[in-house]
Every structure is written in C-alpha cells, then in structure tokens.
Design a protein around this motif. Structure first.
Motif, PDB file in Angstrom:
ATOM      1  N   ASP A  53     110.387 -14.921  22.614  1.00 44.15           N
ATOM      2  CA  ASP A  53     110.273 -13.601  22.994  1.00 44.15           C
ATOM      3  C   ASP A  53     111.460 -13.265  23.942  1.00 44.15           C
ATOM      4  O   ASP A  53     112.377 -14.026  24.360  1.00 44.15           O
ATOM      5  CB  ASP A  53     109.038 -13.495  23.969  1.00 44.15           C
ATOM      6  N   TYR A  72     107.291 -26.456  25.256  1.00 43.01           N
ATOM      7  CA  TYR A  72     107.730 -25.459  26.167  1.00 43.01           C
ATOM      8  C   TYR A  72     107.374 -26.136  27.525  1.00 43.01           C
ATOM      9  O   TYR A  72     106.408 -26.692  27.952  1.00 43.01           O
ATOM     10  CB  TYR A  72     106.686 -24.457  25.843  1.00 43.01           C
ATOM     11  N   ARG A 115     103.660 -14.677  20.781  1.00 46.00           N
ATOM     12  CA  ARG A 115     103.363 -14.838  22.357  1.00 46.00           C
ATOM     13  C   ARG A 115     102.390 -15.754  22.576  1.00 46.00           C
ATOM     14  O   ARG A 115     101.417 -15.555  23.486  1.00 46.00           O
ATOM     15  CB  ARG A 115     103.110 -13.593  22.894  1.00 46.00           C
ATOM     16  N   GLN A 116     102.152 -16.849  21.760  1.00 43.61           N
ATOM     17  CA  GLN A 116     101.048 -17.633  21.655  1.00 43.61           C
ATOM     18  C   GLN A 116     100.828 -18.307  23.143  1.00 43.61           C
ATOM     19  O   GLN A 116      99.785 -18.382  23.583  1.00 43.61           O
ATOM     20  CB  GLN A 116     101.198 -18.870  20.742  1.00 43.61           C
ATOM     21  N   VAL A 117     102.075 -19.025  23.610  1.00 44.26           N
ATOM     22  CA  VAL A 117     101.776 -19.869  25.074  1.00 44.26           C
ATOM     23  C   VAL A 117     101.261 -18.819  26.044  1.00 44.26           C
ATOM     24  O   VAL A 117     100.317 -19.226  26.902  1.00 44.26           O
ATOM     25  CB  VAL A 117     103.100 -20.599  25.288  1.00 44.26           C
ATOM     26  N   LEU A 144     109.103 -19.353  30.870  1.00 40.33           N
ATOM     27  CA  LEU A 144     108.762 -20.045  29.683  1.00 40.33           C
ATOM     28  C   LEU A 144     110.054 -20.674  28.925  1.00 40.33           C
ATOM     29  O   LEU A 144     110.867 -19.645  28.614  1.00 40.33           O
ATOM     30  CB  LEU A 144     108.134 -19.338  28.415  1.00 40.33           C
TER      31      LEU A 144
END
Ligand code: URA
Length: 251
Positions: free
Chosen positions: A117, A147, A197-199, A213
């Motif tokens: 991102d 991450y 934007r999974q996390v 992040l």
C-alpha cells in the motif's frame, strides 16, 4: 530458432495477445505496450498491427518493435526498501510518486512482485521474471510474508489468539497468521495470502488500527539493513533461497 521464440515456447503458452507479448519480453508495462502498439511501432510478420489484443502464435509469428526483432532481456531481480508515500504501480493518474522513481540506473522494465500500500514500507521484489512473479503471488503457493505492525491500541492476548486462528473479513475468512508480540501495541505477523490491505483489515477485525506497517521478509528473503528508498540486486544465494522456498511452500 530466435532466442525470444525459444524462450517463449518453453515458458508460456504458444498464444498470447500482442500486448502481453511485448510486456512479457520485459520492454514495458502492459499500458505502455498498448500505447506503442497504437503508435504503430509494432509489426507482426512485417505488417504493422494496431490492435493490442491481436493474437500472436510464437511458433509461427515474427514480432518486431521499432524495426528490431523482439528479444528477451536478461533476468533481473531487485530488492527495494519501499518508503511510505510511494505507490507500486507504474503510473499514477493522481501524479503521486511511484516506486519507479526510486529505480535510478535500472534500464530494464521490472514489475513489482505483489503490492504494498501507499502507506506501507518495506521489502518489495521487482523483476522481469514473470514466471517467478506469478509463482510468488499465486495464492495457492502460500508464500509467507512477514510484517512489523504498530497499532493504535495495545493488542490483547485474545486479539493475538484471534489473529492466529484467522479472522473473517468482508471477502471471506483469512488463513491463520503466525503472530508474535513485540510490545504492548506491536506485533510481528506472518501471513500467507496477499489480499488487499490484509494486515490492516485483520487488525480492524479485532477492533484495532494499524499505525505503521513494514514488510521485513518474503519467504526467507529479508530486508536487512538496506536503507529506506534504496535498492540492490538479489544475490545468487538469495535467488536460490527464493526459488527453493517457493517450491517448498507449494508442497
Ligand atoms: N497488508 C496490508 O494491509 N498492506 C500492505 O501493504 C501489505 C499487507
């Protein structure tokens, strides 16, 4: 047989659209390929073709770009420490900086392996090896991405347990994550999917919010001490590890 044909015959299905052929040869993005085709710079079997969706058969057709037979460029693999504020696409309609602005001195067109991102920093692999890129981003291959996450609020033990089990997002349940605590409001998370934007969404699902992040690892490949905004070539050893890891995650 010309080198590019040999490469294509052994690496991709025999038929592809002209736009894909140009981009897969490492000359540029698919958007650039389309514009070159429209600009009448591409010939198939000696004739200008203006349709980017024209089908090309590698066993039969001869493709030229600016009058030269298409050649496959040498494979290039880079690791970039992406800063926040840069997007991972080639061109941004809004004119924001892109990761390509950071690739000074790189002459081959490279594509990012997956995306980060705008507001995420960290390890980004860029390559013209479309096969490796496809293998690494294929969700069935479960390539682990690590991450470091700093959150707005403390992350409770219950939240960590939920993330470890997997949480439900609006596009379905996630796979379990490996989560280690790094502080009251900090965790390290390893996920094996690459959803949008999974996390951030996983942390939102447990009532928190990501503040910063950073991706520090893909498979066994680590960002190490590469300064933010800088790139370097992958070492042969790192490439071997990447390929071996990819094989392992598939099995
Ligand atoms: N997860 C996110 O939320 N953002 C990224 O950029 C990568 C993973």
């Amino acid at each position: 047989m010309p080198v590019w044909r040999k490469w294509f015959s052994s690496n991709v299905a025999a038929q592809k659209t002209l736009e894909r052929v140009i981009s897969k040869a490492g000359l540029g993005s698919r958007t650039q390929a389309r514009s070159w085709i429209h600009a009448r710079r591409v010939k198939v079997n000696g004739k200008i073709v203006e349709n980017p969706d024209h089908w090309v058969d590698f066993d039969r057709d001869r493709v030229e770009f600016d009058g030269k037979p298409l050649e496959v460029s040498e494979k290039v693999y880079l690791l970039l420490h992406k800063p926040t504020g840069y997007i991972t696409t080639f061109k941004d309609p809004e004119g924001r900086p892109t990761v390509y602005d950071l690739l000074q001195g790189v002459e081959t067109f490279l594509s990012p392996v997956g995306r980060l991102d705008l507001d995420t920093s960290g390890l980004l692999i860029l390559t013209n090896d479309t096969q490796l890129a496809e293998r690494m981003t294929n969700p069935d291959h479960h390539v682990p991405k690590t991450y470091l996450v700093a959150c707005e609020k403390p992350v409770s033990d219950d939240d960590i347990s939920s993330l470890r089990r997997g949480v439900v997002l609006n596009d379905g349940p996630t796979r379990p994550a490996i989560v280690s605590r790094k502080g009251a409001d900090r965790v390290e998370m390893v996920i094996t999917e690459g959803r949008n934007r999974q996390v951030r969404r996983m942390l939102e699902a447990v009532g928190n919010k990501v503040i910063t992040l950073t991706r520090v690892k893909i498979g066994q490949l680590e960002i190490g001490d590469l300064p933010v905004g800088r790139w370097r070539a992958l070492t042969p050893r790192e490439l071997e590890k990447l390929a071996a890891g990819n094989q392992r995650h598939r099995n």
